[in-house]
Design an enzyme around this catalytic site. Structure first.
Site: not given
Length: 555
Positions: A330, A432
């Site tokens: 991220e 995910e």
């Protein structure tokens, strides 16, 4: 060039459907997967010859914001948009008044405003390609599709070669199936002969797929250890896994110098014993909230020493055990390490990780790339730009990791983003995938099938991981089963797709040439052949390719 590209693919699709068992051939436009992620001196012709925007030019329209402030942006007035239609949209964009600008397309109907249906980081002096799309929750007699520059009203936007192409749900699904049949499957011919090489007509052939090539898996947590019903349920379905939290720095070294891989080792033993491929998640998480407290207190040389020790410890222990590593998780949203160690910190992480485990593919992993384009931090162009920076910095192995935490999926936007990311020429994984817990279980299942089917049918997606690790009190957002391993609707969807994307047992007899042919999903196969009182067995691997796979077996 564009027209020729679409035309040739259309012929292929028509041939496919004419040759299938469908009652009637495919009718309708073929989806055009073209994308471009660099500037061009001139815009290219519009996709689909403009679709419903053919021969239309945008006009400046006043957009009134909350507070009564109005801006004038280029816009198209659209009539009679329908529900349950997937609209694919694209434009070439040029700006003046800034070196670069984040330009997004939005859609306003009488009922609602769709904040972002496509975005591009446009640069001064050249044309940039914006690709996106939308699906309406209700029909709209009149709508406004407009372009705006985020945060800078002095930017002038010029729009050219725009297109808006509608697809029915049936047309969308037909394209998905076409891609699955051509990318995920391959033609096979088994040749049966006697010991002298003579072909045997009428030999009985049975073929069974025993392993799948496409990695489809889920996150697991330490809750799977010692839980034999959970292990059995997981192994019967998935050929890939990722540890939810157990490899993260806060889990393996909660206190400085106290490194403990015991839980991760036990989980690795489970996946290894069941021949399951595992992703490494993650080396660093850029969000300070998930960085160990003792690391947050380090600066300068002490922090630099700690991060190097983390890489060397983790990757030397697990060298060649994990197929991937999410290196800096991220990093488009957070910059904990670069803020403290300088702008080259991430490049150094990738370089050191590659030296420590050169056979692992190193991934950048990010959220809100395929889920939406409203998050300016992680638009598709922001992702591509960061990947190119890493490449220019010397990163030698990398992959595109897309988390995929969806609420309401926008499939045309998702496909457009995947098209554009494909221009990088790198492996793309949905890492995910889940659907928000704010959605009821039945609708979660519907949305999950849409997302997973979209990913599986895109030729650039190399694997799909669900984020559904089971805990006594549930899952992060979406569970596939209850604690007794009775499927929720989402679990039924997974089972349905796993069955659909596996070759059933193929049985038949060889023809006059001693051959038996079928189309099979990529993976590993076992073959059994009988002729009279003689039998023989064999096995073969079916990997990707356009040519027919030939396998010979002798009796």
């Amino acid at each position: 060039m564009q027209a020729a590209h679409s035309s040739s693919l259309c012929i292929l699709l028509l041939l496919f459907f004419y040759g299938s068992s469908m009652a009637s051939p495919y009718e309708g436009p073929l989806y055009d997967s073209y994308a471009f992620s660099k500037c061009k001196e001139q815009p290219e012709p519009p996709l689909y010859d403009g679709g419903v925007l053919k021969d239309q030019a945008p006009a400046a329209q006043p957009i009134v914001w909350d507070g009564g402030i109005s801006d004038y942006w280029p816009a198209f007035v659209l009539h009679s948009l329908t529900k349950s239609t997937l609209y694919c949209f694209s434009s070439w964009i040029k700006i003046d008044g800034a070196d670069s600008a984040h330009v997004k397309a939005s859609l306003m109907t009488a009922q609602t405003t769709y904040d972002c249906i496509g975005t591009v980081i446009a640069k001064h002096g050249c044309w940039s390609f914006l690709k996106g799309g939308f699906e309406l929750s209700s029909p709209s007699n009149i709508s406004l599709l407009y372009f705006q520059s985020s945060g800078d009203r002095d930017v002038n936007i010029t729009v050219a070669s725009s297109s808006l192409q509608p697809f029915t749900k049936q047309q969308w699904r037909a394209h998905q199936q076409y891609k699955i049949d051509t990318v995920r499957k391959r033609a096979v011919t088994i040749h049966v002969s006697d010991s002298h090489g003579g072909s045997l007509k009428g030999a009985r052939v049975s073929v069974e797929q025993v392993a799948k090539d496409f990695p489809f898996g889920s996150a697991v947590a330490k809750t799977i250890l010692g839980n034999h019903p959970y292990q059995k349920w997981f192994v019967e379905r998935f050929n890939a896994a990722v540890f939810e939290n157990e490899l993260k720095w806060y889990a393996t070294e909660p206190k400085q110098g106290e490194v403990n891989y015991t839980i991760a080792d036990q989980m690795l033993e489970f996946v290894r014993a069941n021949q399951i491929a595992a992703r490494g998640h993650n080396i660093f998480w850029e969000d300070p909230k998930y960085t160990p407290e003792w690391v947050r207190n380090l600066t300068g040389a002490e922090l630099e020493f700690a991060v190097k020790a983390r890489i060397q410890s983790l990757l030397s222990k697990y060298r060649e055990e994990f197929i991937h590593w999410d290196v800096s998780n991220e990093m488009l949203h957070f910059d904990f390490y670069e803020e403290r160690l300088g702008p080259n910190a991430t490049v150094n992480f990738f370089e050191e990780a590659h030296e420590s485990d050169p056979l692992a593919t190193l991934f950048m992993n990010e959220f809100n790339v395929v889920e939406t384009c409203s998050d300016q931090s992680s638009t598709v162009d922001a992702y591509i730009s960061r990947m190119r920076e890493l490449k220019e910095g010397g990163v030698s192995m990398d992959g595109v990791g897309l988390e995929g935490h969806f609420t309401v999926p926008n499939l045309p936007l998702m496909r457009a983003v995947l098209d554009k990311l494909s221009t990088l020429g790198l492996p793309i994984w949905l890492t995910e995938v889940d659907i928000s817990r704010t959605i009821d279980k039945e609708t979660q299942a519907v949305y999950l099938e849409e997302v997973v089917r979209e990913g599986f049918s895109h030729s650039s997606v190399n694997g799909i991981m669900l984020w559904t690790a089971l805990h006594p009190k549930g899952c992060y957002q979406m569970c596939l089963t209850d604690n007794d391993f009775h499927n929720h609707p989402a679990g039924d969807v997974v089972d349905k797709l796993l069955s659909e994307w596996r070759t059933g047992i193929e049985e038949g007899q060889t023809d006059e040439h001693g051959a038996y042919s079928f189309h099979g999903f990529l993976g590993e196969y076992q073959v059994s052949v009988a002729f009279g009182n003689t039998t023989a067995k064999g096995s073969f691997s079916l990997s990707g390719g356009d040519e027919t796979k030939h396998f010979n077996i002798h009796l």
